[in-house]
Design an enzyme around this catalytic site. Structure first.
Site, PDB file in Angstrom:
ATOM      1  N   HIS A  82      24.024   5.747  28.390  1.00 61.54           N
ATOM      2  CA  HIS A  82      24.879   6.826  28.887  1.00 61.54           C
ATOM      3  C   HIS A  82      25.813   6.279  29.959  1.00 61.54           C
ATOM      4  CE1 HIS A  82      26.061  10.974  29.512  1.00 61.54           C
ATOM      5  NE2 HIS A  82      26.225  10.614  30.770  1.00 61.54           N
ATOM      6  N   ASP A 161      22.345  23.210  30.305  1.00 61.90           N
ATOM      7  CA  ASP A 161      23.369  22.270  30.791  1.00 61.90           C
ATOM      8  C   ASP A 161      24.738  22.651  30.239  1.00 61.90           C
ATOM      9  OD1 ASP A 161      24.538  19.803  31.877  1.00 61.90           O
ATOM     10  OD2 ASP A 161      24.778  19.346  29.750  1.00 61.90           O
ATOM     11  N   ARG A 168      30.385  24.512  36.279  1.00 59.55           N
ATOM     12  CA  ARG A 168      30.623  23.500  37.325  1.00 59.55           C
ATOM     13  C   ARG A 168      32.037  22.962  37.251  1.00 59.55           C
ATOM     14  NH1 ARG A 168      26.703  19.178  35.922  1.00 59.55           N
ATOM     15  NH2 ARG A 168      27.629  18.046  37.652  1.00 59.55           N
ATOM     16  N   SER A 183      21.912  17.201  34.577  1.00 59.61           N
ATOM     17  CA  SER A 183      22.767  17.401  33.408  1.00 59.61           C
ATOM     18  C   SER A 183      22.620  16.247  32.419  1.00 59.61           C
ATOM     19  CB  SER A 183      24.217  17.533  33.902  1.00 59.61           C
ATOM     20  OG  SER A 183      25.128  17.358  32.873  1.00 59.61           O
ATOM     21  N   LYS A 187      20.001  16.146  28.697  1.00 61.25           N
ATOM     22  CA  LYS A 187      20.548  15.886  27.349  1.00 61.25           C
ATOM     23  C   LYS A 187      19.913  14.640  26.745  1.00 61.25           C
ATOM     24  CE  LYS A 187      24.679  16.026  28.946  1.00 61.25           C
ATOM     25  NZ  LYS A 187      25.860  16.470  29.616  1.00 61.25           N
TER      26      LYS A 187
HETATM   27  N1  URA Z   1      28.298  13.755  32.558  1.00 57.52           N
HETATM   28  C1  URA Z   1      27.391  14.746  32.288  1.00 57.52           C
HETATM   29  O1  URA Z   1      26.877  14.850  31.178  1.00 57.52           O
HETATM   30  N2  URA Z   1      27.065  15.591  33.256  1.00 57.52           N
HETATM   31  C2  URA Z   1      27.587  15.522  34.508  1.00 57.52           C
HETATM   32  O2  URA Z   1      27.228  16.329  35.333  1.00 57.52           O
HETATM   33  C3  URA Z   1      28.550  14.499  34.781  1.00 57.52           C
HETATM   34  C4  URA Z   1      28.885  13.621  33.776  1.00 57.52           C
END
Ligand code: URA
Length: 441
Positions: A82, A161, A168, A183, A187
Site C-alpha cells: 500500500h 471507511d 473526511r 482507513s 481495507k
Molecule cells: N489512503 C487511504 O486509503 N486512506 C487515507 O486516509 C489516506 C490515504
C-alpha cells in the site's frame, strides 16, 4: 449512548472505549449518526489523536463494518503493498504482476485519485474494457487462477471507511495519522492478506510532507498490521518529484508497459524493485529482501512480469491489443511543450503543483463523480539535479481541453526552480521500518 457525549469525550482528549467506538462508527454506517456529528468527532480526533489501543479498536470496528475476505483456501502467503499516495506513483501496476510472476500471490484493493494524487483504479480503467468492480467470488477466482487481482473497494469491503473517507475529504480531516491508519489498515486487512509492505511517501507531493511525520505514520501502520497478526514492513520513499516521468492515467500505463518490457530503469523501477524484493521475501519466496529484489529484476528481464500483466488485463476484461501495441490508443487533441526560458540545474519541483497540473488537464477530478480524460496529463522531461538549456522543454502537457492545457503549462512553470548551482537529486528511499523500529539508509 448519547452521540454528543462521545464527541465531547474525544474533544476533551479522552479515549473512547471499544463499545463506544463500535456504537459511533456502526451508527454512522447505518445512518443513525448523521454526517454533522461524525464530522465533529473526526475533527476532535484530528486535534486530540487516539491512544494506541483506541486506534487498534477503531481499525477493528472499521474492518468488521463489512466482509473480511477469507483467502486461506488459496495456497501461498498472500502479500500486498500500500502506498500513501503521490504524483506519478504507478508502482502498483508493475509491482502486482511482477511479484505474482515470482510466485507470491497478490490480492490488491486500490483506490481512486485523491486531491492532487493519482489513483491506481483510474489508471487501470484507462485500459479499454478493464474492470475493477469485480465481486468477491470473482476476485477470489482470479487470484486463484493467475496469482494476482486488482480491484476497487466494493460496497462490502470496510464500508465504514468508504463513507467516512468521503466525509473526511470535504471536512479537512484527511491528514491525521490515526484516521489514515484506520482507513488504510481496515481495507488491507479485509482483502485477505497475510503480509503487507508499505510505501510511505514524503515530500512536496505527499500527504505527509515531513519525513518525521512519514516515519510516525509508517510505524503506526506497522504496529496496527502486526497487532492483527500480519507481518508488515514499510519504506519511506521520496515524493519531491513525480515518480518516473508520466502523470496521467493512460500516459502512466504506457510508461509501465515500457518498464515491464525492460526499458532501461529509472527511479520508478528502483522503488518498484525494492518493494518487490520485500514482498517476495515476506511472501516466503526468497530468503532475504535482496534476493527477492534479484528475482524481481530477472522477472522483468525474462518477460515473465509482462506476461503476467497481459494475463491480468485479459482476466479482468481488458483489451490486451492496447498493451501489446500502445500506439493504437487514441491521442489527446492538444499537446504543448513547457519552456522556462532560462538555463541551469533543476533545484526543486513543487510536486503538489505538478499533481494539480495533471488534474487540470482532465486527468483528475475536481469533485466526486467527475469523469476523467484518460489521454490527458503531463510528461516531465527534467528532474531534480538535471541541467537544462535555454528553450529546452521541461515537460509536455496533453489534454482535450485547451484551457486546461494552458492552465497546466502555467502550473508546471511555477513548480520548477532553476539555479546555476549543482544539486544532488533527492534520495529515493530514505529508510525502512518494521516492528523493531526505523532505520535510515
Ligand atoms: N489512503 C487511504 O486509503 N486512506 C487515507 O486516509 C489516506 C490515504
Amino acid at each position: 449512548m448519547i452521540p454528543v457525549e462521545l464527541i465531547r469525550k474525544k474533544r476533551q482528549g479522552e479515549a473512547l472505549t471499544p463499545d463506544e467506538l463500535q456504537y459511533f462508527v456502526n451508527g454512522y454506517v447505518n445512518g443513525n449518526i448523521p454526517d454533522y456529528q461524525m464530522a465533529a468527532w473526526l475533527m476532535a480526533v484530528f486535534f486530540r489523536g487516539m491512544t494506541e489501543s483506541e486506534m487498534k479498536e477503531f481499525t477493528r470496528v472499521m474492518l468488521h463494518s463489512g466482509t473480511v475476505v477469507d483467502l486461506s483456501s488459496i495456497p501461498g502467503i498472500k502479500v500486498d503493498k500500500h502506498s500513501t499516495g503521490g504524483v506519478g506513483d504507478k508502482v502498483s501496476i508493475i509491482l502486482a504482476p511482477l511479484v505474482a510472476a515470482c510466485g507470491a500471490p497478490v490480492p490488491m484493493i486500490s483506490g481512486r485519485g485523491l486531491g492532487h494524487t493519482g489513483g491506481t483504479l483510474d489508471k487501470l480503467e484507462s485500459i479499454p474494457g478493464f474492470r475493477t468492480d469485480l465481486d468477491i467470488p470473482t476476485y477470489k477466482k482470479v487470484i486463484e487462477k493467475i496469482g494476482v487481482v486488482m480491484i476497487g473497494q466494493t460496497k462490502d469491503i470496510a464500508p465504514a471507511d468508504k463513507k467516512m473517507y468521503a466525509l473526511r475529504d470535504v471536512t479537512a480531516t484527511v491528514e491525521c495519522i490515526p484516521l489514515i491508519a484506520g482507513s488504510i489498515m481496515s481495507k488491507k486487512l479485509a482483502e485477505g492478506i497475510d503480509a503487507l509492505v508499505l510505501d510511505v511517501k514524503t515530500g512536496s507531493g505527499a500527504f505527509m510532507q515531513e519525513k518525521d511525520q512519514a516515519i510516525e505514520l509508517a510505524q503506526t501502520l506497522i504496529n496496527t498490521g502486526e497487532a492483527f497478526g500480519k507481518r508488515t514492513i514499510g519504506y519511506i520513499t521520496d515524493m519531491n518529484q513525480p515518480l518516473g516521468n508520466a502523470v496521467g492515467n493512460w500516459l502512466e500505463i504506457e510508461e509501465c508497459i515500457r518498464c515491464m518490457k525492460g526499458e532501461p530503469g529509472n527511479d520508478l523501477m528502483e522503488v518498484t524493485y525494492r518493494l518487490a524484493g520485500a514482498m517476495i521475501y515476506l511472501g516466503g519466496r526468497s530468503t532475504s529482501i535482496n534476493k527477492g529484489e534479484g528475482m524481481a529484476r530477472k522477472a522483468i528481464e525474462s518477460g515473465a512480469a509482462f506476461e503476467k500483466f497481459l494475463q491480468l488485463v485479459s482476466e479482468q476484461g481488458g483489451d490486451i491489443s492496447y498493451i501489446e501495441n500502445p500506439s493504437k490508443y487514441k491521442k489527446a487533441r492538444y499537446s504543448e511543450e513547457v519552456m522556462l526560458g532560462g538555463e541551469g540545474t533543476v533545484t526543486t519541483i513543487d510536486n503538489h503543483g505538478v499533481g494539480l497540473a495533471g488534474l487540470v488537464t482532465g486527468a483528475g477530478r475536481r469533485k466526486i463523480g467527475d469523469s476523467i480524460d484518460y489521454t490527458a496529463g503531463v510528461v516531465i522531461h527534467k528532474k531534480i539535479g538535471e541541467s537544462m538549456q535555454k528553450n529546452e522543454s521541461i515537460a509536455t502537457v496533453y489534454g482535450n481541453n485547451r484551457d486546461g492545457v494552458q492552465d497546466a503549462v502555467q502550473r508546471i512553470r511555477k513548480a520548477y526552480r532553476l539555479s546555476d548551482q549543482k544539486v544532488q537529486p533527492p534520495k529515493l528511499i530514505y529508510g525502512m521500518a518494521d516492528k523493531d523500529g526505523y532505520k535510515d539508509f
